[in-house]
Structures are given as C-alpha cells and as structure tokens.
Design an enzyme around this catalytic site. Structure first.
Site, PDB file in Angstrom:
ATOM      1  N   GLY A  40      -7.142 -14.778  10.273  1.00  0.00           N
ATOM      2  CA  GLY A  40      -8.552 -15.400  10.510  1.00  0.00           C
ATOM      3  C   GLY A  40      -7.481 -16.998  11.068  1.00  0.00           C
ATOM      4  CD  GLU A 108       8.331  -6.631   1.448  1.00  0.00           C
ATOM      5  OE1 GLU A 108       6.708  -7.515   0.013  1.00  0.00           O
ATOM      6  OE2 GLU A 108       8.506  -5.464   0.756  1.00  0.00           O
ATOM      7  CG  ASP A 153     -10.682  -8.700   2.424  1.00  0.00           C
ATOM      8  OD1 ASP A 153     -10.053  -9.535   3.186  1.00  0.00           O
ATOM      9  OD2 ASP A 153     -11.954  -8.058   2.572  1.00  0.00           O
ATOM     10  CG  LEU A 156      -8.568   1.384   4.782  1.00  0.00           C
ATOM     11  CD1 LEU A 156      -9.337   3.187   5.806  1.00  0.00           C
ATOM     12  CD2 LEU A 156      -7.945   2.565   4.003  1.00  0.00           C
ATOM     13  N   GLY A 157      -7.188  -2.385   6.035  1.00  0.00           N
ATOM     14  CA  GLY A 157      -5.853  -3.236   6.988  1.00  0.00           C
ATOM     15  C   GLY A 157      -4.836  -4.192   5.887  1.00  0.00           C
TER      16      GLY A 157
HETATM   17  C1  LIG Z   1       2.065 -10.946   8.310  1.00  0.00           C
HETATM   18  C2  LIG Z   1       0.067 -10.529   8.707  1.00  0.00           C
HETATM   19  C3  LIG Z   1       0.343  -9.359   7.883  1.00  0.00           C
HETATM   20  C4  LIG Z   1       1.304  -9.332   6.603  1.00  0.00           C
HETATM   21  O1  LIG Z   1       0.916 -10.426   5.484  1.00  0.00           O
HETATM   22  N1  LIG Z   1       2.563  -8.656   6.513  1.00  0.00           N
HETATM   23  C5  LIG Z   1       3.315  -9.099   5.250  1.00  0.00           C
HETATM   24  C6  LIG Z   1       2.895  -8.392   7.594  1.00  0.00           C
HETATM   25  C7  LIG Z   1       4.541  -7.386   7.335  1.00  0.00           C
HETATM   26  N2  LIG Z   1       5.183  -7.053   8.364  1.00  0.00           N
HETATM   27  C8  LIG Z   1       3.578  -6.653   9.235  1.00  0.00           C
HETATM   28  C9  LIG Z   1       4.574  -6.270  10.415  1.00  0.00           C
HETATM   29  C10 LIG Z   1       3.438  -5.317  11.888  1.00  0.00           C
HETATM   30  C11 LIG Z   1       4.635  -3.983  12.715  1.00  0.00           C
HETATM   31  C12 LIG Z   1       5.785  -4.413  11.768  1.00  0.00           C
HETATM   32  N3  LIG Z   1       5.452  -5.565  11.105  1.00  0.00           N
HETATM   33  N4  LIG Z   1       2.422  -6.995   9.197  1.00  0.00           N
HETATM   34  C13 LIG Z   1       1.686  -7.801   8.699  1.00  0.00           C
HETATM   35  N5  LIG Z   1       1.017  -8.624   8.981  1.00  0.00           N
HETATM   36  C14 LIG Z   1       0.007  -8.019   9.833  1.00  0.00           C
HETATM   37  C15 LIG Z   1      -0.175  -9.039  11.645  1.00  0.00           C
HETATM   38  C16 LIG Z   1      -0.863  -8.561  11.671  1.00  0.00           C
HETATM   39  C17 LIG Z   1      -2.284  -8.368  10.899  1.00  0.00           C
HETATM   40  C18 LIG Z   1      -1.490  -7.951   9.807  1.00  0.00           C
END
Ligand SMILES: CC[C@@H]1C(=O)N(C)c2cnc(-c3ccc[nH]3)nc2N1C1CCCC1
Length: 308
Positions: A40, A108, A153, A156-157
């Site tokens: 976003g 987290e 929403d 998988l992502g």
């Molecule tokens: C911060 C946004 C989202 C998210 O909500 N969290 C909690 C998260 C945690 N660790 C990670 C993480 C990925 C690799 C190491 N930590 N990623 C998170 N994401 C990803 C980032 C890009 C798309 C969604």
C-alpha cells in the site's frame, strides 16, 4: 559493520547506522535495515530495536503519501483494529509512532515471509501441509471474528511465517469492525484478492466473506493457482459471480467437498469456522503439529503410516 551491542555480525549485517529512527513516545532508537517490500502506502523494512536488540518489521509511510485526511484516517483505522489483537496466529502489533516525515507501524518479525514464497518454491503443497496451515489460519480468523473484525483480504501474501514456522495473519488494511449483530457492510475501500461474490455485487457482506477466502486459499495451496484466476480482472469477476471453477483430478474428494462448501455462492450456506475444523478433510487425514522449515522449499516425506 562493527559488532554493535554484542549482537554479532550475523544480525548486524542488514543494518547500518545511516538510518536511525527515534521514537520519542517510548524513548526508543531503531536502526532501519533491509527493505522487505511494499504494501500500500508503506515501505516495509526489517528494523532493529537498539534498546532490546530485537528485530521487528516496520511499515514506514511517508507523510507526503498520506497528505489527505482520509488517507491518514485509513492508517489510523488499521492501527486501531490491530493494536488490541493478541493471538498466536495474528501478527503482533508492537507500536505506532510518528516523526516529522513518517508514520511508523512496528510489527512482529516473520522471518520466513509468506505462503506466496512457499508456493513459489513448491508449486503446490501436500494435504498434511495444507491441514497444518489451514488449522492455524482458521484459529486466527476465529479469534478476529470473535473480536467482531472481518479481515476482508485473506490471501497467501497475508499469511506470514515466523522462524518457528508459526502462521501469522497480517495486514488489516481492508479490515472492518462489525458494530452490531447482523450488520452488513456495503463497501470495501480497496480490492480484496479473493473477493466474495456478495462483496462484488455490493449485496451486503459480513464474516462469511472471510470463509469464501479460506476456500480460495485452500484451493490455491493444493492446486498451485487460485480457483477463479484468468487473464483479466473482469473475466475473473465474471467467474466469481457465476461460481465458475473446476478441480484438477489430483484433488481428493474430501478436499473438493470442503472447498465447495466454502465457495458456496450463498454466504449463509458456507460452513462456520468451527465446522471447517470438524470437516472430514481435517478429521480423516494426518494433521502435523509442526512443520520443518525445509517444507518452504522441498516436499516433506511424512511417515508412511500417515498416508496423505
Ligand atoms: C511489514 C509488512 C508485513 C507484515 O505485516 N509483517 C508483520 C511482516 C513481518 N515480517 C516480515 C519479514 C519478511 C522477511 C523478514 N521479515 N514481513 C512482514 N510484512 C511483509 C513485508 C513486505 C510485504 C509483507
């Protein structure tokens, strides 16, 4: 980079001291690390809390991107919905703060990324793995529904994995709170990935829209692609409203039956979350209580006595 605070260079590797973030509401200093991706308005980074040496995930939104009041309101609503949620299978909200140029949402860390990445490596998953992930997804959705929140929403992502392979429900950007029993939401501001027919047709929607998405997720994990995927959004929406999808022959009857129930065009005919876990698909098949991280990249060999 030198070994700062005895963290060891293995963790330090992603952080340099050119991007320092200071939260004066908690007198905490963070180092901004590697870019994780975009979601976003936000650019997401690994961030290191220098007071505790713990790594988090940070959603950083430049204030220039949310100059209009309704855009800032959207961010504040997402934070409001997520900050009081505390469950093993929902991403933990750590903190929200601002400085002159950005808004920060600290969450987290889920070091094994999302089920999108797992499916990229694996193409599709075995039934026991799908039971393992779905059980945790349903537990997380049960929890947010019991807090009167519809995610809207699920995809998988937004199904992230921490280092221990625990599934964590993420991204409440399209979520909404049900204010009274029986309330039907009429609009979604944004485009859900696995959007239910009643949402598309603006006939009023509620918790059942999340059950529809669970069915789409189950199909995608077992088949390797979503049930209504086509080359254009318009065609996909037509298939959803027509309930037009098919199963590859590889799927077992129990799996097809459960997916069919979740993808029922009539929201009130879809199973409740408790009924999903009691379904034959879960009861009559092996449900591993832990999964090795090797399952992110290679097909597991379950003990033969647990056939399928
Ligand atoms: C911060 C946004 C989202 C998210 O909500 N969290 C909690 C998260 C945690 N660790 C990670 C993480 C990925 C690799 C190491 N930590 N990623 C998170 N994401 C990803 C980032 C890009 C798309 C969604």
């Amino acid at each position: 980079t030198s070994d700062v605070n005895g963290l060891g260079t293995d963790i330090q590797q992603h952080f340099d001291n050119t991007h320092i973030i200071y939260d004066n509401s908690t007198d905490t200093t963070f180092l901004r690390g590697r870019l994780l991706g975009k979601g976003g308005f936000a650019r997401c980074y690994e961030i290191l809390n220098l007071n505790t040496n713990k790594i988090y995930a940070g959603k950083i939104i430049s204030k220039t991107r949310i100059s209009k009041p309704h855009q800032k309101q959207k961010i504040l609503r997402e934070v409001q919905l997520q900050k009081n949620l505390k469950h093993r299978h929902v991403v933990e909200f750590i903190n929200y703060f601002e400085d002159d140029s950005n808004v920060y949402i600290i969450l987290e860390n889920c070091s094994r990324k999302s089920l999108v990445h797992v499916l990229k490596h694996r193409k599709y998953l075995t039934e026991p793995e799908v039971r393992y992930y779905l059980r945790q997804l349903v537990a997380g959705v049960e929890y947010i529904h019991s807090n009167q929140i519809i995610h809207r929403d699920l995809k998988l992502g937004n199904m992230l994995l921490n280092n221990e392979m625990d599934l964590k429900l993420a991204d409440f950007g399209l979520a909404t709170k049900v204010d009274f029993a029986g309330e039907k939401k009429m609009t979604v501001c944004g485009t859900p990935n696995y959007i239910a027919p009643e949402v598309l047709q603006k006939k009023g929607h509620s918790f059942e829209a999340d059950i529809w998405a669970v069915g789409c997720i189950m199909y995608a994990l077992l088949v390797g692609r979503p049930p209504f995927e086509t080359t254009t959004l318009k065609e996909t929406y037509l298939r959803i409203t027509e309930n037009n999808y098919s199963f590859p022959s590889s799927l077992t009857t129990a799996a097809k039956n459960l997916i069919r129930k979740c993808l029922h065009p009539e929201p009130t005919s879809r199973p409740l979350l408790q009924e999903i876990l009691a379904d034959e698909f879960f009861v009559c098949g092996y449900l591993p209580h832990s999964l090795s991280p090797t399952c992110c990249t290679a097909m597991p060999k379950f003990p033969s006595r647990y056939a399928s």
